[in-house]
Design an enzyme around this catalytic site. Structure first.
Site, PDB file in Angstrom:
ATOM      1  N   ASN A 131      40.631  39.215  40.665  1.00  0.00           N
ATOM      2  CA  ASN A 131      40.988  38.337  39.951  1.00  0.00           C
ATOM      3  C   ASN A 131      42.478  37.836  40.189  1.00  0.00           C
ATOM      4  O   ASN A 131      42.758  39.063  40.541  1.00  0.00           O
ATOM      5  CB  ASN A 131      40.295  39.018  38.660  1.00  0.00           C
ATOM      6  CG  ASN A 131      41.365  38.267  37.120  1.00  0.00           C
ATOM      7  OD1 ASN A 131      41.969  37.218  37.324  1.00  0.00           O
ATOM      8  ND2 ASN A 131      40.353  38.857  36.593  1.00  0.00           N
ATOM      9  N   ARG A 134      45.048  37.618  37.890  1.00  0.00           N
ATOM     10  CA  ARG A 134      45.292  38.292  36.535  1.00  0.00           C
ATOM     11  C   ARG A 134      45.258  39.849  36.805  1.00  0.00           C
ATOM     12  O   ARG A 134      45.976  40.343  36.580  1.00  0.00           O
ATOM     13  CB  ARG A 134      44.699  38.089  35.072  1.00  0.00           C
ATOM     14  CG  ARG A 134      44.985  36.649  35.189  1.00  0.00           C
ATOM     15  CD  ARG A 134      44.720  36.291  34.477  1.00  0.00           C
ATOM     16  NE  ARG A 134      44.873  36.929  32.275  1.00  0.00           N
ATOM     17  CZ  ARG A 134      43.888  37.847  31.922  1.00  0.00           C
ATOM     18  NH1 ARG A 134      42.240  36.913  32.492  1.00  0.00           N
ATOM     19  NH2 ARG A 134      44.494  38.789  31.508  1.00  0.00           N
ATOM     20  N   ASN A 135      44.671  40.424  37.429  1.00  0.00           N
ATOM     21  CA  ASN A 135      44.358  42.296  38.153  1.00  0.00           C
ATOM     22  C   ASN A 135      46.022  42.144  38.998  1.00  0.00           C
ATOM     23  O   ASN A 135      46.366  41.707  40.057  1.00  0.00           O
ATOM     24  CB  ASN A 135      43.151  42.340  39.294  1.00  0.00           C
ATOM     25  CG  ASN A 135      43.334  43.957  39.442  1.00  0.00           C
ATOM     26  OD1 ASN A 135      43.840  44.343  39.606  1.00  0.00           O
ATOM     27  ND2 ASN A 135      41.994  44.194  38.185  1.00  0.00           N
ATOM     28  N   ALA A 136      46.579  43.657  38.273  1.00  0.00           N
ATOM     29  CA  ALA A 136      47.611  43.706  39.192  1.00  0.00           C
ATOM     30  C   ALA A 136      47.543  44.581  40.325  1.00  0.00           C
ATOM     31  O   ALA A 136      49.008  45.286  41.120  1.00  0.00           O
ATOM     32  CB  ALA A 136      48.139  44.499  37.842  1.00  0.00           C
ATOM     33  N   SER A 186      44.156  48.518  36.444  1.00  0.00           N
ATOM     34  CA  SER A 186      45.176  47.535  37.510  1.00  0.00           C
ATOM     35  C   SER A 186      44.108  46.365  36.795  1.00  0.00           C
ATOM     36  O   SER A 186      44.630  45.325  36.576  1.00  0.00           O
ATOM     37  CB  SER A 186      45.039  47.137  39.177  1.00  0.00           C
ATOM     38  OG  SER A 186      43.944  47.030  39.292  1.00  0.00           O
TER      39      SER A 186
END
Length: 175
Positions: free
Chosen positions: A40, A42-44, A144
């Site tokens: 994803n 948007r996952n950090a 995250s």
């Protein structure tokens, strides 16, 4: 009552040089669709590891990201092998079957620490790895995931920076 779809995670990304194993809970929908850990955008996760490793990861193709992790002695896997879950939230995980974490850590001679990416991974994984806690550091990290918005990226990065001590210059690094 209808059951939630059963989701299955990925195989571990490890080798004999793995000094740090990062465990998530179970890949989310975007990761499963992409066939990639932390798929994803948007996952950090990849941005957080850039700070830990002091090396660019986000712009790299996935296979190169994994190669960089392995070069630094970092492995990936998940606590949950498969479970029922609608969507991607850990709170939706039902009937989880755990991965055999103890068996994996026994195959990793250089392993020094296991880090848990998020509360669910830490809660489940710490129990599974309790017999190895005398020889491995078990580190709980803030998730995250974009769903974990209680902390900013900077706050997460500060917490994740503890991983640099596991991968410090005194350890044997093979480039």
């Amino acid at each position: 009552m209808t059951t939630s779809p059963r989701k299955r995670g990925f195989p571990p990304v490890v080798d004999a040089r793995t000094r740090l194993l990062i465990l998530g809970s179970l890949p989310g929908e975007a990761s499963l669709a992409a066939g990639e850990y932390y798929g994803n955008p948007r996952n950090a996760f990849w941005r957080l590891l850039e700070g830990v490793l002091d090396e660019a990861l986000v712009p790299l193709p996935y296979a190169e990201r994994l190669a960089v992790l392995q070069r630094h002695g970092v492995g990936l896997w998940d606590v949950v092998a498969e479970a029922e879950r609608r969507g991607s939230l850990d709170s939706s995980i039902l009937k989880p079957d755990a991965n055999d974490l103890l068996a994996l850590v026994e195959t990793l001679p250089a392993l020094r620490a296991v880090a848990f990416n998020g509360g669910t991974a830490a809660r489940l994984g710490s129990r599974l790895l309790a017999p190895a806690a005398d020889r491995l550091a078990l580190i709980a990290l803030p998730s995250s995931s974009p769903a974990h918005a209680a902390r900013s990226l900077a706050q997460k990065a500060a917490a994740w920076s503890v991983l640099t001590s596991v991968l410090d210059a005194r350890s044997t690094r093979s480039d």
